[in-house]
Write a protein that holds these residues in place. Structure first.
Motif, PDB file in Angstrom:
ATOM      1  N   ILE A 340      37.660  10.049 -72.664  1.00 42.36           N
ATOM      2  CA  ILE A 340      36.219   9.866 -72.430  1.00 42.36           C
ATOM      3  C   ILE A 340      35.545  11.231 -72.442  1.00 42.36           C
ATOM      4  O   ILE A 340      36.072  12.193 -71.866  1.00 42.36           O
ATOM      5  N   THR A 341      34.369  11.312 -73.070  1.00 41.13           N
ATOM      6  CA  THR A 341      33.706  12.619 -73.207  1.00 41.13           C
ATOM      7  C   THR A 341      33.002  13.016 -71.914  1.00 41.13           C
ATOM      8  O   THR A 341      32.678  12.158 -71.071  1.00 41.13           O
ATOM      9  N   ARG A 342      32.734  14.305 -71.773  1.00 42.64           N
ATOM     10  CA  ARG A 342      31.984  14.814 -70.614  1.00 42.64           C
ATOM     11  C   ARG A 342      30.638  14.117 -70.530  1.00 42.64           C
ATOM     12  O   ARG A 342      30.201  13.693 -69.447  1.00 42.64           O
ATOM     13  N   ALA A 343      29.997  13.959 -71.668  1.00 42.37           N
ATOM     14  CA  ALA A 343      28.669  13.331 -71.686  1.00 42.37           C
ATOM     15  C   ALA A 343      28.729  11.905 -71.129  1.00 42.37           C
ATOM     16  O   ALA A 343      27.870  11.483 -70.349  1.00 42.37           O
ATOM     17  N   GLN A 344      29.789  11.181 -71.494  1.00 44.08           N
ATOM     18  CA  GLN A 344      29.923   9.805 -70.994  1.00 44.08           C
ATOM     19  C   GLN A 344      30.141   9.806 -69.476  1.00 44.08           C
ATOM     20  O   GLN A 344      29.584   8.988 -68.755  1.00 44.08           O
ATOM     21  N   ILE A 345      30.919  10.769 -69.009  1.00 43.82           N
ATOM     22  CA  ILE A 345      31.187  10.844 -67.564  1.00 43.82           C
ATOM     23  C   ILE A 345      29.916  11.276 -66.822  1.00 43.82           C
ATOM     24  O   ILE A 345      29.582  10.736 -65.762  1.00 43.82           O
ATOM     25  N   GLU A 346      29.175  12.193 -67.406  1.00 49.54           N
ATOM     26  CA  GLU A 346      27.903  12.608 -66.805  1.00 49.54           C
ATOM     27  C   GLU A 346      26.952  11.411 -66.728  1.00 49.54           C
ATOM     28  O   GLU A 346      26.276  11.192 -65.718  1.00 49.54           O
ATOM     29  N   ALA A 347      26.933  10.618 -67.803  1.00 48.17           N
ATOM     30  CA  ALA A 347      26.036   9.439 -67.828  1.00 48.17           C
ATOM     31  C   ALA A 347      26.467   8.429 -66.765  1.00 48.17           C
ATOM     32  O   ALA A 347      25.628   7.821 -66.078  1.00 48.17           O
ATOM     33  N   LEU A 348      27.779   8.284 -66.607  1.00 50.98           N
ATOM     34  CA  LEU A 348      28.274   7.367 -65.569  1.00 50.98           C
ATOM     35  C   LEU A 348      27.872   7.881 -64.187  1.00 50.98           C
ATOM     36  O   LEU A 348      27.469   7.116 -63.309  1.00 50.98           O
ATOM     37  N   ALA A 349      27.922   9.195 -64.018  1.00 50.23           N
ATOM     38  CA  ALA A 349      27.490   9.785 -62.732  1.00 50.23           C
ATOM     39  C   ALA A 349      26.014   9.491 -62.483  1.00 50.23           C
ATOM     40  O   ALA A 349      25.616   9.161 -61.356  1.00 50.23           O
ATOM     41  N   ASP A 350      25.207   9.519 -63.544  1.00 51.37           N
ATOM     42  CA  ASP A 350      23.779   9.164 -63.397  1.00 51.37           C
ATOM     43  C   ASP A 350      23.665   7.745 -62.837  1.00 51.37           C
ATOM     44  O   ASP A 350      22.906   7.478 -61.897  1.00 51.37           O
ATOM     45  N   ASP A 351      24.459   6.857 -63.408  1.00 47.94           N
ATOM     46  CA  ASP A 351      24.470   5.447 -62.976  1.00 47.94           C
ATOM     47  C   ASP A 351      24.842   5.343 -61.497  1.00 47.94           C
ATOM     48  O   ASP A 351      24.195   4.641 -60.724  1.00 47.94           O
ATOM     49  N   VAL A 352      25.881   6.088 -61.124  1.00 45.68           N
ATOM     50  CA  VAL A 352      26.372   6.039 -59.739  1.00 45.68           C
ATOM     51  C   VAL A 352      25.305   6.559 -58.776  1.00 45.68           C
ATOM     52  O   VAL A 352      25.026   5.958 -57.740  1.00 45.68           O
ATOM     53  N   ILE A 353      24.662   7.640 -59.183  1.00 46.99           N
ATOM     54  CA  ILE A 353      23.646   8.250 -58.309  1.00 46.99           C
ATOM     55  C   ILE A 353      22.422   7.346 -58.190  1.00 46.99           C
ATOM     56  O   ILE A 353      21.778   7.255 -57.131  1.00 46.99           O
ATOM     57  N   ALA A 354      22.140   6.598 -59.261  1.00 45.42           N
ATOM     58  CA  ALA A 354      20.946   5.727 -59.266  1.00 45.42           C
ATOM     59  C   ALA A 354      21.176   4.449 -58.458  1.00 45.42           C
ATOM     60  O   ALA A 354      20.220   3.718 -58.157  1.00 45.42           O
ATOM     61  N   ASN A 355      22.442   4.163 -58.113  1.00 44.75           N
ATOM     62  CA  ASN A 355      22.740   2.895 -57.427  1.00 44.75           C
ATOM     63  C   ASN A 355      23.522   3.172 -56.145  1.00 44.75           C
ATOM     64  O   ASN A 355      24.639   3.679 -56.203  1.00 44.75           O
ATOM     65  N   ASP A 356      22.968   2.809 -55.017  1.00 44.64           N
ATOM     66  CA  ASP A 356      23.590   3.207 -53.749  1.00 44.64           C
ATOM     67  C   ASP A 356      24.590   2.196 -53.217  1.00 44.64           C
ATOM     68  O   ASP A 356      25.073   2.330 -52.093  1.00 44.64           O
ATOM     69  N   ARG A 357      24.875   1.162 -54.022  1.00 44.96           N
ATOM     70  CA  ARG A 357      25.890   0.196 -53.587  1.00 44.96           C
ATOM     71  C   ARG A 357      26.868  -0.003 -54.746  1.00 44.96           C
ATOM     72  O   ARG A 357      26.584  -0.754 -55.678  1.00 44.96           O
ATOM     73  N   VAL A 358      28.003   0.683 -54.661  1.00 46.46           N
ATOM     74  CA  VAL A 358      28.928   0.705 -55.794  1.00 46.46           C
ATOM     75  C   VAL A 358      30.267   0.096 -55.399  1.00 46.46           C
ATOM     76  O   VAL A 358      30.812   0.395 -54.333  1.00 46.46           O
ATOM     77  N   ILE A 359      30.778  -0.796 -56.258  1.00 42.44           N
ATOM     78  CA  ILE A 359      32.095  -1.409 -56.063  1.00 42.44           C
ATOM     79  C   ILE A 359      32.980  -1.042 -57.244  1.00 42.44           C
ATOM     80  O   ILE A 359      32.511  -1.028 -58.396  1.00 42.44           O
TER      81      ILE A 359
END
Ligand code: SF4
Length: 752
Positions: A340-359
């Protein structure tokens, strides 16, 4: 459904991009009608997973509070049809079929013959099973056990179908005898989850509920799991989450249909074919690359300061050391190991930060690698960094693949139960249980191979087929004095036996269990730690069948005598007695017999989920990370994973189709990335042998597979188990959990 053989040339078509839909109704009904007929189908399917009904004997997905009339999926219907079939395997069948003849048939054919009807004995040197009475069978087991030089020469295996009551008695029998040799199917599946979660959260189970996924979560990461086939009703909960606006990210080498779209046949939207898009993102991770992906994610979260410092300070430890390690991680290494590319992981981090309830949900795709335990610790760190533990819509969700595999462990089916449990057992029953840890699944094969086992008992399952290194495992079984199988259906474990063998056929989940004390019910525990009752509805498939509980008590009574301090005969008649003992020994089961009568049952306590109490070494949630590990794949080789088809549950092969992946009428396929096919000088459709070479230098071969061009992660291939278990060396196991590494096998594809 067909009398095709598993080695016939399969038809290969386009994979599906949506799961379930009207075809699921068609296939559910086809299996039901073919095996059960209309009356039994109605009797069973109308009560499946209902409050006053029986629990599905297949996976361990929980039941929603509000149940639908048809509260089952296609694979649940297949499992019930398979158990409640009208076909029978009786003494006449065994008289007609020698062991040698039965060995010539494949796994589907064996189980397709029907339900076992009476106890059968294979004498030493015998060619055919012969009828034996229950009493004679119990005496035979007792005699062989009494003849052992040590209790540790007995092994008691459990598959995840055993009820809580049967599992509790089974561990009691083994420990009363004096051994902790209690391997189970969890050793081969979620052992890595239990190990890592116990270390980091202080509990070896998930920390979320059904409602957290369906009604509370904002972001769900689904890693190494194929819910469309292995936990199909989960798609309903994911659809409910999507309709609420939650986001879903699939992390999987394969674009599984159930992760793309769900056509819920119980909704107009589903019937119309529109369905619901499940994953918003699909990250095509490399096999075993999830550790690097989550370490990269944690690196980004810490570097961005997107962490819950208050939660971390109050409830966790280890952040300083872990943060330093994440900071030192090299992105090129993260990318090459994860795929997985850095960009994809960074984008996933954006998702995680935007959502405060993660499973985070996961299954075997994470647990059957050398680095599985560090991978799941990395996920626990990911959740702890942002306080995604112990609040609605957030947490860890290892999804169990067998209906009561979690319950069996809770009941004491483990080769290394903690002293607190053994102390409680001593106090309740007045004997000193053994303290030395016993054999897990892999160690059991080693013990049998090395002539250190006289008696092997299997409570369900198909052990020599389910475990890795098939040739070693089946040969090891032959070195045991007596093998005993307590199952509902004929399978290959009845053919790879000790010098003598017994088949002790038991009641199924769908069948009534009536004793002198009246109708009995059993209990199970699902993936979300909900404990509930299960009551069969059908008349037993044969008047000679006995329940798992009665068989275990029969063996114990013959072994310890009717004057034993433990009243096995009473417990065999009244399961309430067993539950009262469980209430005294197992934490969280107080007033068990009363609470389980509450509609839907009750939920077991979970310190991390309920009160942020982490029963770890430090009493804190442990934020940790480990050096990234990866398997070196030599040029000209691929990394192979084993998986189930859609017509399969564990080693049970319902049929030869895998329609979501475009495969029909055969199982001898290997899914390969098109670029890899070209790079290896092969062609789509070409016949190859898969060859693995282990540290022991021995070649292991799976012959005659058709190459199928498939959009799997580059460098990663896939084929079905249990056939491919022959490629996994016995000693190739996950660190710390000893789970076979069935999801990352280095193979070469040799033109056949
Ligand atoms: S989701 Fe699992 S438990 Fe539910 S019906 Fe399907 S197979 Fe059975």
């Amino acid at each position: 459904m067909t009398d095709q053989r598993s080695d016939s040339d399969p038809e290969v078509g386009e994979p599906e991009h949506a799961a379930v839909g009207l075809p699921a109704i068609y296939w559910s009904m086809k299996y039901a009608m073919n095996e059960m007929g209309p009356k039994r189908s109605l009797q069973t399917l109308s009560k499946m997973n209902h409050i006053d009904g029986f629990d599905c004997p297949s996976c361990a997905w929980p039941d929603p509070d509000r149940r639908k009339a048809a509260e089952f999926c296609e694979n649940g219907a297949k499992a019930v049809a398979w158990e409640a079939t009208r076909k029978r395997v009786d003494a006449a069948f065994f008289a007609e079929h020698s062991i040698a003849d039965l060995l010539s048939h494949d796994d589907h054919w064996l189980e397709h013959q029907g339900r076992l009807t009476e106890p059968m004995h294979l004498p030493a040197g015998g060619t055919h099973y012969q009828p034996i009475s229950w009493d004679a069978a119990f005496r035979l087991v007792a005699d062989r056990m009494r003849g052992m030089a040590s209790p540790d020469r007995a092994i008691f295996y459990t598959s995840g179908r055993a009820s809580n009551e049967a599992a509790f008695l089974y561990q009691l029998l083994a420990r009363r005898l004096g051994t902790n040799n209690l391997p189970d199917c969890s050793n081969m599946c979620h052992e890595s989850s239990g190990t890592a979660l116990t270390q980091t959260l202080g509990v070896g189970k998930g920390t979320v509920t059904y409602d957290d996924i369906a009604f509370e979560s904002k972001l769900i990461l689904i890693a190494g799991q194929n819910p469309g086939t292995n936990h199909p009703r989960m798609l309903t909960a994911l659809e409910e989450a999507k309709q609420r606006g939650a986001r879903i990210v699939a992390i999987n080498p394969l674009p599984e249909a159930g992760l793309v779209r769900f056509r819920n046949p119980q909704t107009p939207r589903g019937i119309s074919g529109v369905g619901t898009k499940i994953a918003d993102e699909h990250l095509s991770v490399r096999l075993g690359g999830d550790q690097a992906l989550f370490a990269g994610l944690n690196k980004v979260l810490v570097e961005r300061g997107a962490i819950d410092t208050d939660f971390i300070e109050r409830y966790t430890d280890g952040i300083a050391v872990a943060a330093e390690a994440w900071a030192a991680l090299d992105w090129a290494r993260i990318e090459s190991i994860s795929g997985i590319t850095r960009a994809q992981i960074e984008a996933l981090a954006d998702d995680v930060i935007a959502n405060d309830r993660v499973i985070v949900c996961w299954a075997m795709g994470l647990t059957q690698h050398k680095n599985s335990v560090p991978t799941i610790r990395e996920i626990a760190s990911f959740l702890l960094l942002r306080g995604n533990i112990g609040r609605p819509g957030a947490g860890a969700a290892p999804i169990r693949g067998h209906s009561n595999v979690q319950g069996d462990r809770t009941m004491g089916i483990w080769e290394k139960m903690p002293d607190a449990f053994l102390d409680a057992l001593r106090d309740e029953f007045g004997f000193e249980p053994p303290r030395e840890h016993g054999h897990d699944a892999v160690a059991s094969v080693r013990a049998m191979r090395d002539g250190e086992a006289d008696v092997f008992v299997a409570l369900g399952g198909n052990f020599p087929v389910a475990i890795s290194d098939t040739e070693v495992a089946t040969e090891a079984m032959t070195r045991v004095g007596l093998t005993v199988g307590i199952q509902t259906k004929l399978n290959r474990s009845h053919l790879h036996t000790g010098r003598e063998a017994l088949i002790l056929p038991c009641l199924g989940r769908t069948e009534r269990d009536v004793t002198s004390a009246g109708a009995q019910f059993v209990t199970v525990e699902d993936s979300m730690s909900m404990v509930h009752s299960s009551r069969g509805r059908l008349l037993p498939g044969s008047p000679h069948l006995r329940s798992e509980v009665q068989i275990i008590c029969g063996i114990a009574d013959a072994l310890f005598g009717s004057d034993d301090a433990l009243d096995w005969r009473a417990m065999a008649e009244d399961y309430g007695l067993i539950r009262r003992h469980i209430a005294h020994v197992v934490p969280g089961f107080h007033a068990f017999d009363e609470r389980v009568l509450h509609p839907g049952g009750f939920q077991l306590p979970n310190g991390a989920r309920d009160s942020l109490k982490f029963d770890t070494e430090t009493g804190k949630g442990r934020i940790t990370t480990s050096p990234l590990e990866t398997l070196e794949v030599p040029p000209g080789h691929l990394l192979l994973q084993t998986l189930r088809s859609h017509d399969q549950f564990n080693t049970t092969i319902y049929g030869y189709d895998d329609r979501y992946r475009g495969i029909k009428k055969g199982r001898n396929v290997v899914f390969v990335n098109p670029a890899d096919i070209t790079a290896l000088g092969l062609n789509d459709g070409q016949q190859v042998d898969l060859v693995s070479i282990a540290d022991d230098g021995r070649e292991r071969r799976l012959p005659g597979l058709r190459v199928v061009s498939y959009s799997t992660t580059a460098g990663c291939a896939a084929t079905y188990y249990p056939e491919a278990n022959v490629l996994v060396p016995l000693d190739s196991v996950a660190a710390e959990s000893n789970t076979p590494t069935s999801k990352s096998i280095v193979v070469r594809l040799e033109p056949a």
